[in-house]
Scaffold this motif. Structure first.
Motif, PDB file in Angstrom:
ATOM      1  N   GLU A 166       0.826  -1.205   0.000  1.00  0.00           N
ATOM      2  CA  GLU A 166       0.000   0.000   0.000  1.00  0.00           C
ATOM      3  C   GLU A 166       0.865   1.262   0.000  1.00  0.00           C
ATOM      4  N   TYR A 167       1.969   1.221   0.744  1.00  0.00           N
ATOM      5  CA  TYR A 167       2.886   2.361   0.762  1.00  0.00           C
ATOM      6  C   TYR A 167       3.467   2.611  -0.625  1.00  0.00           C
ATOM      7  N   CYS A 168       3.828   1.544  -1.329  1.00  0.00           N
ATOM      8  CA  CYS A 168       4.376   1.685  -2.683  1.00  0.00           C
ATOM      9  C   CYS A 168       3.371   2.378  -3.601  1.00  0.00           C
ATOM     10  N   THR A 169       2.102   1.981  -3.505  1.00  0.00           N
ATOM     11  CA  THR A 169       1.066   2.605  -4.330  1.00  0.00           C
ATOM     12  C   THR A 169       0.908   4.072  -3.984  1.00  0.00           C
ATOM     13  N   TRP A 170       0.858   4.384  -2.708  1.00  0.00           N
ATOM     14  CA  TRP A 170       0.737   5.779  -2.266  1.00  0.00           C
ATOM     15  C   TRP A 170       1.925   6.608  -2.733  1.00  0.00           C
ATOM     16  N   ARG A 171       3.116   6.062  -2.591  1.00  0.00           N
ATOM     17  CA  ARG A 171       4.328   6.792  -2.967  1.00  0.00           C
ATOM     18  C   ARG A 171       4.358   7.080  -4.460  1.00  0.00           C
ATOM     19  N   THR A 172       3.893   6.138  -5.269  1.00  0.00           N
ATOM     20  CA  THR A 172       3.831   6.347  -6.711  1.00  0.00           C
ATOM     21  C   THR A 172       2.953   7.533  -7.060  1.00  0.00           C
ATOM     22  N   ASP A 173       1.772   7.591  -6.466  1.00  0.00           N
ATOM     23  CA  ASP A 173       0.836   8.678  -6.767  1.00  0.00           C
ATOM     24  C   ASP A 173       1.361  10.023  -6.294  1.00  0.00           C
ATOM     25  N   ARG A 174       1.985  10.061  -5.132  1.00  0.00           N
ATOM     26  CA  ARG A 174       2.505  11.342  -4.641  1.00  0.00           C
ATOM     27  C   ARG A 174       3.671  11.828  -5.498  1.00  0.00           C
ATOM     28  N   MET A 175       4.532  10.917  -5.942  1.00  0.00           N
ATOM     29  CA  MET A 175       5.643  11.299  -6.813  1.00  0.00           C
ATOM     30  C   MET A 175       5.129  11.877  -8.118  1.00  0.00           C
ATOM     31  N   ASN A 176       4.223  11.178  -8.783  1.00  0.00           N
ATOM     32  CA  ASN A 176       3.737  11.639 -10.080  1.00  0.00           C
ATOM     33  C   ASN A 176       2.894  12.899  -9.955  1.00  0.00           C
ATOM     34  N   GLU A 177       2.128  13.011  -8.884  1.00  0.00           N
ATOM     35  CA  GLU A 177       1.368  14.244  -8.683  1.00  0.00           C
ATOM     36  C   GLU A 177       2.304  15.426  -8.506  1.00  0.00           C
ATOM     37  N   ASN A 178       3.374  15.227  -7.753  1.00  0.00           N
ATOM     38  CA  ASN A 178       4.324  16.310  -7.526  1.00  0.00           C
ATOM     39  C   ASN A 178       5.004  16.736  -8.824  1.00  0.00           C
ATOM     40  N   GLU A 182       4.612  20.517 -10.114  1.00  0.00           N
ATOM     41  CA  GLU A 182       5.828  21.322 -10.213  1.00  0.00           C
ATOM     42  C   GLU A 182       6.101  21.752 -11.653  1.00  0.00           C
ATOM     43  N   SER A 183       5.654  20.961 -12.634  1.00  0.00           N
ATOM     44  CA  SER A 183       5.909  21.282 -14.034  1.00  0.00           C
ATOM     45  C   SER A 183       4.761  22.034 -14.692  1.00  0.00           C
ATOM     46  N   GLY A 184       3.690  22.312 -13.943  1.00  0.00           N
ATOM     47  CA  GLY A 184       2.585  23.093 -14.475  1.00  0.00           C
ATOM     48  C   GLY A 184       1.550  22.302 -15.242  1.00  0.00           C
ATOM     49  N   GLN A 185       1.631  20.969 -15.215  1.00  0.00           N
ATOM     50  CA  GLN A 185       0.610  20.156 -15.878  1.00  0.00           C
ATOM     51  C   GLN A 185      -0.693  20.126 -15.067  1.00  0.00           C
ATOM     52  N   LEU A 186      -0.556  20.201 -13.765  1.00  0.00           N
ATOM     53  CA  LEU A 186      -1.692  20.357 -12.856  1.00  0.00           C
ATOM     54  C   LEU A 186      -1.529  21.674 -12.115  1.00  0.00           C
ATOM     55  N   ALA A 187      -2.597  22.126 -11.496  1.00  0.00           N
ATOM     56  CA  ALA A 187      -2.514  23.337 -10.681  1.00  0.00           C
ATOM     57  C   ALA A 187      -1.435  23.163  -9.625  1.00  0.00           C
ATOM     58  N   THR A 188      -0.731  24.242  -9.313  1.00  0.00           N
ATOM     59  CA  THR A 188       0.350  24.170  -8.343  1.00  0.00           C
ATOM     60  C   THR A 188      -0.191  23.748  -6.981  1.00  0.00           C
ATOM     61  N   TRP A 189       0.718  23.345  -6.118  1.00  0.00           N
ATOM     62  CA  TRP A 189       0.304  22.951  -4.768  1.00  0.00           C
ATOM     63  C   TRP A 189      -0.436  24.090  -4.074  1.00  0.00           C
ATOM     64  N   LYS A 190       0.065  25.306  -4.248  1.00  0.00           N
ATOM     65  CA  LYS A 190      -0.574  26.457  -3.606  1.00  0.00           C
ATOM     66  C   LYS A 190      -1.966  26.691  -4.160  1.00  0.00           C
ATOM     67  N   ASP A 191      -2.087  26.659  -5.493  1.00  0.00           N
ATOM     68  CA  ASP A 191      -3.398  26.881  -6.102  1.00  0.00           C
ATOM     69  C   ASP A 191      -4.372  25.768  -5.733  1.00  0.00           C
ATOM     70  N   ALA A 192      -3.858  24.534  -5.661  1.00  0.00           N
ATOM     71  CA  ALA A 192      -4.726  23.418  -5.297  1.00  0.00           C
ATOM     72  C   ALA A 192      -5.212  23.537  -3.859  1.00  0.00           C
ATOM     73  N   THR A 207      -7.467  18.236  -2.790  1.00  0.00           N
ATOM     74  CA  THR A 207      -8.339  19.094  -3.580  1.00  0.00           C
ATOM     75  C   THR A 207      -8.403  18.731  -5.057  1.00  0.00           C
ATOM     76  N   THR A 208      -7.783  17.626  -5.447  1.00  0.00           N
ATOM     77  CA  THR A 208      -7.830  17.247  -6.853  1.00  0.00           C
ATOM     78  C   THR A 208      -9.238  16.795  -7.218  1.00  0.00           C
ATOM     79  N   ALA A 209      -9.846  17.471  -8.167  1.00  0.00           N
ATOM     80  CA  ALA A 209     -11.205  17.106  -8.573  1.00  0.00           C
ATOM     81  C   ALA A 209     -11.155  16.315  -9.855  1.00  0.00           C
ATOM     82  N   ALA A 210     -11.768  15.183  -9.872  1.00  0.00           N
ATOM     83  CA  ALA A 210     -11.829  14.355 -11.072  1.00  0.00           C
ATOM     84  C   ALA A 210     -13.039  14.750 -11.893  1.00  0.00           C
ATOM     85  N   ALA A 211     -13.104  14.202 -13.130  1.00  0.00           N
ATOM     86  CA  ALA A 211     -14.229  14.504 -13.998  1.00  0.00           C
ATOM     87  C   ALA A 211     -15.526  14.153 -13.294  1.00  0.00           C
TER      88      ALA A 211
END
Length: 581
Positions: A166-178, A182-192, A207-211
């Motif tokens: 479960e930790y591996c799955t969580w870590r994967t999502d946090r890495m890719n979200e970051n 950080e690269s502007g593909q999603l709203a910044t951490w501050k904006d989110a 605060t990530t809203a899905a479709a």
């Protein structure tokens, strides 16, 4: 996040933008059509790159080695590590064990994102009671080891195999979200966190809203399927969409943009537990003793030599790992402590091996991904050997729209695979319709899609769905037992295992929940420091002597440092120019 890693993500995004705006487009070698041209269909191709590892990982260049070959004797008389030559592909691995501070970060995230889900938080807690012994005063470790700052860089223990997954799955999502934020593909951490208005918002990450407008955390699979996008979610530097059918995101003006795909090379592979073969190969670190495909000297431990003490002048006589020298001797003599650790030691203690990995012998044993069988070394394939496959498919909530079904935590629901090959579209859609109409009292996903009979998920734990796959078992869906008129099981953990499952737990302790751990610990004798030794424990059990580290699959070229080695010249296709007769 590591600054260099963040810069790498920016460079990849910048490269993509450069290719899409460049006047000299790369060309298809098979059709002659230009890539990255919005006028001929907009098929985007980016420069082939060797992806950088995720945070905390170091590259492990694969190769052939003798699995079980470093053992000089069968110390446990289990006859369970028959020597066999195998090949391990290149991969990435954590340079250290997962530490207490890493696990506390995980617990903190769960707490701020699911403040009312006490069961979820409780299920993620390590079992600190593993320190208790009937005739030993270890209660201070029960109370302090996980949370006290003095132990923050010590390896986390009391973690089950399931919790590590479960930790591996969580870590994967946090890495890719970051990466995406950080690269502007999603709203910044501050904006989110603030809703993009600079005001007070919810906790970042929640605060990530899905479709569809629901608020739920980021998930890599759901994002790659295009189900996490829209106003308030999209970043300011998204990928340009060259598809001629694409429309501006706001529906009125601006250039069309899109979410990142796997083809862009921006997102990383998933963190996971290393296979037993990967772990043993990485622990030996024979790369340091290799020259022109010749191994100049074998190893019995992650370091050279047959001894357990350092031969170097400045550290001569010190133990090379944290282990138990003998009865009643866990750390040496007061005034000159030898391994300087009564229990575990900080994860960066001692000297790393030739791959740069710390504590691959001693400190704590480490979980691997493999399901234990005594004769696995004889059974498994000689390329990328592994025992433990459980084939699963992501459930479709709407096959016509391509939407994935999600559980209450915004993660894709996975069902046991129904066939050994790609199903026909008619088979897929019929199966999904059947799954959506079957009521199941055990669980119902957050999006309202019912689970097929025989499938249950723990509503308090973000796990994948499981199903009994034994033919004839009660509640087993017919389409799981038969696909195309042929029997199929998605569970390959006991592949070609002739042992009767009804005897598990009666005549043997080995079953499909028995997982391999390796490496030796602070409370083990030196014989267990040999990387070839192997033991097992139930995936639901935990110990004060077992922790883990993560691995990641390496995609693309297998050589880690190709520039320093000879190669044949790579010949690129000649550009094609259409000529009239």
């Amino acid at each position: 996040m590591n600054r260099n890693f963040t810069r790498c993500a920016f460079m990849i995004v910048g490269l993509g933008a450069m290719l899409t705006s460049c006047s000299k487009h790369p060309q298809s070698a098979k059709t002659g059509m230009k890539y990255n041209d919005k006028y001929n269909g907009g098929f985007q191709v980016f420069k082939k790159t060797h992806p950088a590892p995720g945070p905390g990982l170091v590259p492990i260049e694969g190769g052939t080695f003798v699995l079980g070959g470093s053992a000089d004797q069968d110390v446990s008389f289990d006859y369970n590590n028959i020597r066999r030559r195998v090949t391990v592909p290149s991969f990435y691995m954590d340079d250290t064990e997962v530490a207490n501070v890493d696990w506390l970060e995980y617990l903190h995230w769960l707490n701020i994102n699911y403040p009312g889900d006490r069961e979820l938080y409780y299920n993620a807690l390590p079992d600190t009671l593993v320190w208790r012994k009937p005739l030993s005063y270890n209660e201070p470790y029960v109370d302090n080891y996980l949370r006290h700052p003095a132990f923050q860089d010590y390896p986390v223990v009391g973690v089950t195999w399931d919790q590590a997954q479960e930790y591996c799955t969580w870590r994967t999502d946090r890495m890719n979200e970051n990466i995406l934020r950080e690269s502007g593909q999603l709203a910044t951490w501050k904006d989110a966190a603030t809703g993009g208005k600079g005001g007070k918002g919810k906790a970042a990450g929640a605060t990530t809203a899905a479709a569809g407008g629901s608020k739920e955390p980021f998930n890599t699979d759901i994002y790659l399927n295009g189900q996490i996008k829209g106003p308030g979610i999209d970043g300011k530097h998204m990928m340009p969409d060259l598809n001629p059918n694409a429309k501006p995101t706001d529906g009125k003006k601006g250039k069309p943009t899109r979410t990142v795909g796997m083809e862009d090379g921006i997102l990383k592979q998933a963190y996971r537990l290393p296979s037993e073969a990967e772990w043993e190969y990485a622990a030996l670190g024979l790369v340091g003793n290799t020259e022109n495909e010749n191994i100049t000297d074998g190893k019995m431990y992650p370091w050279n030599g047959m001894g357990l003490r350092s031969p170097k002048k400045r550290t001569r006589g010190l133990m090379m790992a944290n282990f138990k020298r003998g009865d009643g001797d866990n750390m040496g003599v007061g005034g000159y402590l030898n391994d300087k650790a009564d229990i575990t030691a900080p994860v960066r203690s001692f000297v790393p091996n030739d791959f740069g990995l710390f504590n691959m012998a001693g400190n704590v044993n480490e979980w691997t991904a493999d399901t234990y069988r005594q004769l696995s070394f004889e059974d498994v394939d000689d390329f990328n050997p592994f025992r433990g496959n459980e084939y699963k498919d992501k459930r479709m909530a709407d096959p016509e729209k391509g939407l994935l079904a999600k559980d209450k935590y915004g993660r894709p629901i996975k069902d046991p695979a129904k066939a050994a090959k790609k199903q026909k579209w008619s088979e897929l859609t019929v199966a999904q319709q059947q799954a959506a109409t079957v009521n199941n009292a055990n669980a119902t996903p957050a999006n309202g899609a019912a689970l097929p009979a025989g499938i249950a998920t723990n509503p308090a734990t973000p796990t994948t769905a499981t199903v009994a796959t034994t033919p004839g078992a009660p509640g087993t869906p017919a389409d799981v037992i038969k696909a195309g008129g042929k029997p199929y099981t998605a569970d390959q953990r006991g592949f070609e295992d002739s042992t009767s499952t009804v005897l598990y737990g009666v005549t043997t302790l080995v079953n499909d929940h028995s997982k391999v751990y390796k490496g030796g610990s602070w409370n083990d004798r030196a014989m267990w420091l040999n990387p070839a030794t192997r033991r097992f424990m139930d995936q639901d059990d935990a110990s004060a002597e077992v922790g883990f580290r993560c691995a990641m699959t390496m995609v693309g070229a297998t050589e880690i440092h190709p520039d320093s080695r000879p190669h044949f010249v790579e010949r690129k296709p000649k550009p094609y120019k259409a000529k009239a007769k």
